[in-house]
Design a protein around this motif. Structure first.
Motif, short mmCIF file in Angstrom:
data_model
loop_
_atom_site.label_atom_id
_atom_site.label_comp_id
_atom_site.label_asym_id
_atom_site.label_seq_id
_atom_site.Cartn_x
_atom_site.Cartn_y
_atom_site.Cartn_z
N VAL A 190 -5.46 -2.01 18.59
CA VAL A 190 -5.31 -1.54 17.05
C VAL A 190 -3.31 -2.21 16.58
O VAL A 190 -2.89 -2.43 17.12
CB VAL A 190 -4.64 -0.40 17.99
N LYS A 191 -3.83 -2.57 15.21
CA LYS A 191 -2.79 -2.37 14.92
C LYS A 191 -1.97 -1.58 13.93
O LYS A 191 -2.96 -1.25 13.29
CB LYS A 191 -3.71 -4.75 13.65
N LYS A 192 -0.88 -1.87 14.14
CA LYS A 192 -0.56 -0.87 13.15
C LYS A 192 0.37 -1.91 11.71
O LYS A 192 0.67 -2.57 12.23
CB LYS A 192 0.76 -0.16 13.61
N ALA A 193 0.52 -1.52 10.49
CA ALA A 193 2.00 -1.46 9.82
C ALA A 193 2.19 -0.85 8.96
O ALA A 193 2.36 0.36 8.88
CB ALA A 193 0.52 -2.35 8.66
N VAL A 194 4.18 -1.70 9.06
CA VAL A 194 5.19 -0.50 8.39
C VAL A 194 5.53 -0.53 7.51
O VAL A 194 5.78 -1.77 7.67
CB VAL A 194 6.30 -0.42 9.84
N ILE A 195 5.76 0.12 6.38
CA ILE A 195 5.81 0.00 5.02
C ILE A 195 7.32 0.51 5.18
O ILE A 195 6.88 1.87 5.18
CB ILE A 195 4.42 0.60 4.14
N THR A 196 8.22 -0.08 4.07
CA THR A 196 8.81 0.32 4.03
C THR A 196 8.95 0.17 2.42
O THR A 196 8.39 -1.47 1.99
CB THR A 196 10.30 -0.67 4.60
N LEU A 197 9.10 1.50 2.06
CA LEU A 197 9.20 1.55 0.29
C LEU A 197 10.58 1.39 -0.73
O LEU A 197 11.21 1.94 0.03
CB LEU A 197 8.69 3.52 0.14
N ALA A 198 10.39 1.10 -1.28
CA ALA A 198 11.42 1.22 -2.67
C ALA A 198 11.95 2.66 -2.65
O ALA A 198 11.20 3.28 -2.25
CB ALA A 198 11.12 0.36 -3.95
N PRO B 153 0.21 -9.56 3.18
CA PRO B 153 -0.41 -9.75 1.43
C PRO B 153 -1.29 -8.30 1.32
O PRO B 153 -0.84 -8.15 0.73
CB PRO B 153 -0.61 -10.63 0.94
N GLU B 154 -2.39 -8.27 1.47
CA GLU B 154 -3.19 -7.19 1.32
C GLU B 154 -3.19 -5.94 2.01
O GLU B 154 -3.13 -5.32 1.31
CB GLU B 154 -4.38 -7.50 2.47
N ILE B 155 -2.48 -5.57 3.07
CA ILE B 155 -1.22 -4.66 3.21
C ILE B 155 -0.33 -4.41 2.33
O ILE B 155 -0.69 -2.96 1.25
CB ILE B 155 -0.77 -4.54 4.55
N LYS B 156 -0.29 -5.28 1.46
CA LYS B 156 0.95 -4.76 0.36
C LYS B 156 0.09 -4.03 -0.55
O LYS B 156 0.60 -2.76 -1.17
CB LYS B 156 1.62 -5.20 0.65
N ALA B 157 -1.01 -4.99 -1.34
CA ALA B 157 -1.77 -4.48 -1.96
C ALA B 157 -2.45 -3.55 -2.28
O ALA B 157 -2.17 -2.41 -2.75
CB ALA B 157 -2.33 -5.12 -2.37
N VAL C 95 -2.22 -11.11 -4.30
CA VAL C 95 -3.26 -11.22 -3.14
C VAL C 95 -4.58 -9.88 -4.73
O VAL C 95 -3.80 -8.76 -4.81
CB VAL C 95 -2.99 -10.53 -1.96
N LYS C 96 -5.42 -10.24 -4.96
CA LYS C 96 -6.23 -9.80 -5.76
C LYS C 96 -7.55 -8.65 -3.74
O LYS C 96 -7.79 -9.67 -3.55
CB LYS C 96 -6.78 -10.66 -6.14
N VAL C 97 -7.12 -7.69 -4.49
CA VAL C 97 -8.13 -6.73 -3.58
C VAL C 97 -8.84 -5.96 -3.67
O VAL C 97 -8.20 -4.70 -4.79
CB VAL C 97 -6.98 -6.02 -2.31
N ILE D 24 -8.54 -1.20 3.95
CA ILE D 24 -7.33 -1.28 4.79
C ILE D 24 -6.09 -0.55 5.80
O ILE D 24 -6.69 -0.81 6.86
CB ILE D 24 -6.58 -2.78 4.19
N ILE D 25 -6.42 0.86 4.71
CA ILE D 25 -5.53 2.36 5.28
C ILE D 25 -6.80 2.84 5.82
O ILE D 25 -7.31 3.62 5.41
CB ILE D 25 -5.13 2.45 4.39
N LYS D 26 -6.42 2.63 7.40
CA LYS D 26 -7.65 3.82 7.93
C LYS D 26 -6.96 4.74 8.01
O LYS D 26 -7.32 6.17 7.60
CB LYS D 26 -7.88 2.68 9.36
N ALA D 27 -5.66 4.86 8.24
CA ALA D 27 -5.29 6.00 8.61
C ALA D 27 -3.88 5.74 9.28
O ALA D 27 -3.17 5.10 9.23
CB ALA D 27 -5.76 6.88 10.55
#
Length: 104
Positions: free
Chosen positions: A85-93, A46-50, A6-8, A16-19
């Motif tokens: 509220v929407k939360k995103a749990v990001i797992t990093l490599a 995909p937007e959150i990942k980008a 996705v191009k963002v 997208i990344i509020k806090a």
């Protein structure tokens, strides 16, 4: 599964990344190389990942999202409702980290 690229725009990435979410449960995720962020309700995985990869320069392994429904609260007898509220749990490599205690 197909890999979606996705191009963002740079501006949208910062929207997208509020806090970061800094709670006891969210900080326990750091043991598993996870970071939690607040994101808009209309943001897709995909937007959150980008956005995370673009802003922090890290490699994202997985994105899990949840929508926390707002509570109904009373103030001086009047009924009000907190926003959803929407939360995103990001797992990093492996080998990648994000320090949420510092500013972007």
């Amino acid at each position: 599964m197909s890999k979606t690229v996705v191009k963002v725009s740079q501006e949208r990435m910062y929207d997208i990344i509020k806090a970061p979410v800094i709670t006891e449960k969210a900080t326990m995720g750091s043991e598993f190389n996870q970071v939690t962020f607040r994101v808009p309700l209309d943001a897709s995985k995909p937007e959150i990942k980008a956005a995370v990869e673009g802003v922090f320069g890290v490699e994202v392994k997985a994105v899990n999202t949840l929508i926390q429904k707002g509570k109904v609260k009373r103030f001086r007898g009047l009924v009000g409702k907190r926003s959803d509220v929407k939360k995103a749990v990001i797992t990093l490599a492996a080998g990648h980290t994000i320090d949420v205690t510092t500013g972007v």
